[in-house]
Scaffold this motif. Structure first.
Motif, PDB file in Angstrom:
ATOM      1  N   CYS A 138       0.719  -1.314   0.024  1.00 36.48           N
ATOM      2  CA  CYS A 138       0.031   0.147   0.021  1.00 36.48           C
ATOM      3  C   CYS A 138       1.064   1.383  -0.056  1.00 36.48           C
ATOM      4  CB  CYS A 138      -0.778   0.089   1.272  1.00 36.48           C
ATOM      5  SG  CYS A 138      -1.839   1.642   1.485  1.00 36.48           S
ATOM      6  N   CYS A 141      -0.028   2.952   3.689  1.00 37.04           N
ATOM      7  CA  CYS A 141       0.161   2.407   4.786  1.00 37.04           C
ATOM      8  C   CYS A 141       1.283   1.080   4.811  1.00 37.04           C
ATOM      9  CB  CYS A 141      -1.176   1.872   5.715  1.00 37.04           C
ATOM     10  SG  CYS A 141      -1.668   0.394   5.040  1.00 37.04           S
ATOM     11  N   CYS A 166      -6.651   0.526   4.607  1.00 36.18           N
ATOM     12  CA  CYS A 166      -6.937   1.825   4.388  1.00 36.18           C
ATOM     13  C   CYS A 166      -7.345   2.435   3.230  1.00 36.18           C
ATOM     14  CB  CYS A 166      -5.574   2.704   4.717  1.00 36.18           C
ATOM     15  SG  CYS A 166      -4.411   2.643   3.333  1.00 36.18           S
TER      16      CYS A 166
HETATM   17 ZN    ZN Z   1      -3.135   0.721   3.349  1.00 38.94          ZN
END
Ligand code: ZN
Ligand code: BV8
Length: 257
Positions: A138, A141, A166
């Motif tokens: 990601c 995150c 997220c």
């Molecule tokens: Zn994430």
């Protein structure tokens, strides 16, 4: 530094002193770049821009800014490259390096490449300075994400998947320009450069830092540096340059050890 040995049509007769250095080396550092995967059909880094990406400079696309500006364009380039790697096979250069390590226990392989062809040829503990195409995460995150099913050979624009934690966008697990290299990988690579007595530099234009400084550090502390590449490098500080394809030279050298 002696003139380069032109091995483009077969291993030139190499001086015994060079072959002895190879035979006697007990701490070998091998640094590879995109050229070692060229004979597997993987375009080298500076050739990897055709079709949809032909109008871009790789260093422009291989940045977080380029990804933020157009996530689909950058994500699609990497997915096209990853699919190319998945369709490719390791070549004789990858296999020769794996065999060399099996024979010569103290050989460590450091690569700038983001493919897994060294591993698929049998090399172990490969140090990846610039990450991997096979470990997306990601962008926001850093949650590791599963790689989606590979795309076809035709280039296509596709939006990156989103992170289930997220909602951030998936990015390739590579080190982009302007991003720091993985600390542990770089620390191990510096330590190897400091203590090796032979450094083979295979298939890299030597333009990207800090990877390009590894052979410099090795030579400064007294290691023998041998560069293998079809193109001579004018300013490269090596003891020997063997001009030719890695898939031809490495197996031939291995036979003479
Ligand atoms: Zn994430
Ligand atoms: C960083 C992943 C801290 C993505 C890549 C000094 C110190 C530190 C940083 C810098 C510095 N000076 C400048 C910088 C900034 C920058 C940099 O180096 N810029 C360059 C353009 C001047 N470095 C960074 O940003 C690094 N980060 O240091 O963090 C920092 C942060 C900000 C500012 C300062 C410091 C991150 C660098 C990593 C970038 N990511 N890859 C991706 O793959 O898309 S680099 C990319 O280039 C690839 O990984 C590739 O492996 C690498 C090097 O290219 P090559 O492998 O050499 O491939 P190339 O096509 O160039 O050459 C192929 C060679 O093979 C040729 O010589 C050819 O003749 C040969 N060949 C062809 N066929 C064969 C063959 N050889 C043998 N056999 C064959 N058959």
């Amino acid at each position: 530094m002696p003139d380069p040995f032109d091995c483009r049509s077969g291993l030139a007769p190499l001086p015994e002193v060079l072959l002895d250095r190879l035979r006697q080396a007990d701490e070998v550092l091998v640094l590879t770049g995109a050229g070692v995967s060229a004979e597997s059909g993987i375009a080298t880094f500076r050739e990897a821009l055709t079709g949809l990406w032909a109008r871009f400079d790789p260093a422009q696309l291989a940045t977080a800014e380029a990804f933020q500006e157009d996530p689909a364009r950058v994500w699609s380039w990497y997915e096209w490259r990853r699919a190319q790697v998945l369709r490719a096979e390791p070549n004789a250069a990858h296999r020769a390096l794996a065999d060399w390590a099996d024979r010569q226990g103290r050989l460590r392989l450091v690569t700038q490449n983001v493919d897994d062809l060294h591993e698929r040829a049998g090399s172990r503990d490969v140090i990846h300075l610039h990450g991997s195409l096979h470990e997306p995460r990601c962008f926001d995150c850093a949650n590791p994400l599963a790689a989606p099913p590979p795309v076809g050979a035709e280039a296509q624009l596709l939006a990156p998947p989103t992170c289930p934690l997220c909602g951030g966008l998936a990015r390739p697990g590579v080190v982009w320009f302007g991003e720091s290299l993985p600390e542990a990988a770089l620390a191990t690579a510096w330590a190897l450069a400091e203590r090796c007595n032979l450094c083979l530099v295979v298939g890299t234009s030597g333009l990207v830092q800090p990877a390009a400084s590894l052979p410099v550090v090795a030579r400064q502390q007294g290691a023998t540096v041998i560069r293998i590449d079809p193109q001579p490098a004018a300013d490269f500080q090596a003891d020997w340059q063997l001009l030719g394809a890695a898939g031809l030279i490495l197996p031939a050298l291995l036979e003479r050890l």
